[in-house]
Design a protein around this motif. Structure first.
Motif, PDB file in Angstrom:
ATOM      1  N   SER A 106       0.802  -1.286  -0.075  1.00  0.00           N
ATOM      2  CA  SER A 106       0.091   0.028   0.046  1.00  0.00           C
ATOM      3  C   SER A 106       0.801   1.260   0.307  1.00  0.00           C
ATOM      4  CB  SER A 106      -0.892   0.084   1.269  1.00  0.00           C
ATOM      5  OG  SER A 106      -0.298   0.010   2.468  1.00  0.00           O
ATOM      6  N   GLN A 107       1.992   1.235   0.584  1.00  0.00           N
ATOM      7  CA  GLN A 107       2.800   2.264   0.692  1.00  0.00           C
ATOM      8  C   GLN A 107       3.437   2.704  -0.635  1.00  0.00           C
ATOM      9  OE1 GLN A 107       5.727   2.337   3.747  1.00  0.00           O
ATOM     10  NE2 GLN A 107       6.316   4.456   3.286  1.00  0.00           N
ATOM     11  N   TYR A 109       2.073   1.745  -3.450  1.00  0.00           N
ATOM     12  CA  TYR A 109       1.145   2.202  -4.179  1.00  0.00           C
ATOM     13  C   TYR A 109       0.801   3.779  -4.292  1.00  0.00           C
ATOM     14  CZ  TYR A 109      -3.692   2.455  -6.122  1.00  0.00           C
ATOM     15  OH  TYR A 109      -4.917   3.110  -7.189  1.00  0.00           O
ATOM     16  N   GLN A 110       0.936   4.208  -2.858  1.00  0.00           N
ATOM     17  CA  GLN A 110       0.944   5.762  -2.608  1.00  0.00           C
ATOM     18  C   GLN A 110       1.936   6.626  -2.940  1.00  0.00           C
ATOM     19  OE1 GLN A 110       0.657   5.816   1.729  1.00  0.00           O
ATOM     20  NE2 GLN A 110      -1.799   5.302   1.683  1.00  0.00           N
ATOM     21  N   PHE A 111       3.125   5.844  -3.377  1.00  0.00           N
ATOM     22  CA  PHE A 111       4.358   6.648  -3.779  1.00  0.00           C
ATOM     23  C   PHE A 111       4.075   6.897  -5.151  1.00  0.00           C
ATOM     24  CE2 PHE A 111       7.691   5.099  -0.151  1.00  0.00           C
ATOM     25  CZ  PHE A 111       6.998   6.293   0.592  1.00  0.00           C
ATOM     26  N   GLN A 113       1.169   6.682  -6.938  1.00  0.00           N
ATOM     27  CA  GLN A 113       0.072   7.480  -7.037  1.00  0.00           C
ATOM     28  C   GLN A 113       0.349   8.935  -6.948  1.00  0.00           C
ATOM     29  OE1 GLN A 113      -3.232   6.693  -4.232  1.00  0.00           O
ATOM     30  NE2 GLN A 113      -4.732   7.077  -5.912  1.00  0.00           N
ATOM     31  N   TYR A 114       1.269   9.405  -5.983  1.00  0.00           N
ATOM     32  CA  TYR A 114       1.470  10.554  -5.643  1.00  0.00           C
ATOM     33  C   TYR A 114       2.732  11.212  -6.413  1.00  0.00           C
ATOM     34  CZ  TYR A 114      -2.453  10.647  -2.604  1.00  0.00           C
ATOM     35  OH  TYR A 114      -3.503  10.417  -1.962  1.00  0.00           O
TER      36      TYR A 114
END
Length: 232
Positions: A106-107, A109-111, A113-114
């Protein structure tokens, strides 16, 4: 003020001290780093120096936690971006490897995504290969390759992950049917055959039939005829 200021104070210093002691135990002979100097005589430490002599040993020898190493790498990337210095791919690769190794999908994915990571074909392929482990990341990989206008890369990821019909629709939508390489056509059909999904094989064969027969791809023609025409 951070909720846990000690992380940036004593605990961080203690961690770095432990790292230094561990390095001394592992490397009994401390070889001097081969460094360059700029025109003013200052030592230049480039990204590869840090990667080879600091970040990679920390990760390989488990001298710090994955969380701590990830935080250090992210701050390093932030610093490079601040000074408008392009981040080398091996730094990104190490973060991805560290996050995957600790199942922190999930981390990661966030990296992505942003846009913590810069778009690159190599990054897109690497993320596409994570699909079997963490499916949601596939769409970010495809988006990245789309931003790079890399149709071949998108097809490669779709095919390698078994999305046969999706790859055909993608080819149809971008009017890529007559431009696609013969090797890619073969990859699509052989993937369907490998998956033992003869319905998808049939649709793919009919989709490319003119190109297949024109290029005399006898093995694919033989599979098609044996599987379908003998049933008539």
């Amino acid at each position: 003020m951070p909720k846990n200021p000690s992380f940036f104070g004593f605990e961080a210093l203690q961690t770095l001290a432990n790292v230094e002691l561990s390095f001394k135990k592992i490397n009994k002979v401390n070889e001097p780093l081969k460094t360059e100097k700029n025109t003013e005589g200052h030592i230049v430490v480039n990204q590869n120096d840090l990667f080879e002599n600091v970040f990679l040993p920390l990760q390989k020898k488990g001298l710090v936690s994955d969380q701590f190493l990830t935080a250090v790498l992210i701050e390093y990337i932030r610093s490079l971006n601040f000074f408008h210095i392009n981040v080398e791919q091996n730094i990104y690769d190490l973060i991805i490897q560290t996050l995957l190794g600790s199942n922190r999908f999930s981390q990661l994915y966030q990296f992505i995504q942003y846009h913590v990571f810069e778009d690159s074909e190599q990054m897109g392929y690497k993320l596409g290969n994570v699909f079997q482990t963490y499916p949601p990341i596939l769409y970010l990989a495809l988006d990245m390759l789309h931003r790079l206008d890399n149709a071949q890369g998108i097809l490669y990821i779709l095919i390698s992950n078994g999305f046969i019909m999706e790859s055909l629709r993608f080819i149809q939508n971008i009017q890529f049917k007559d431009k696609i390489e013969v090797s890619m056509i073969r990859s699509i059909l052989m993937k369907a055959f490998e998956l033992k999904d003869m319905l998808q094989f049939y649709h793919a064969f009919k989709f490319f039939e003119d190109r297949i027969r024109e290029n005399k791809m006898s093995d694919l023609i033989s599979i098609f005829e044996n599987e379908f025409q003998t049933r008539k």
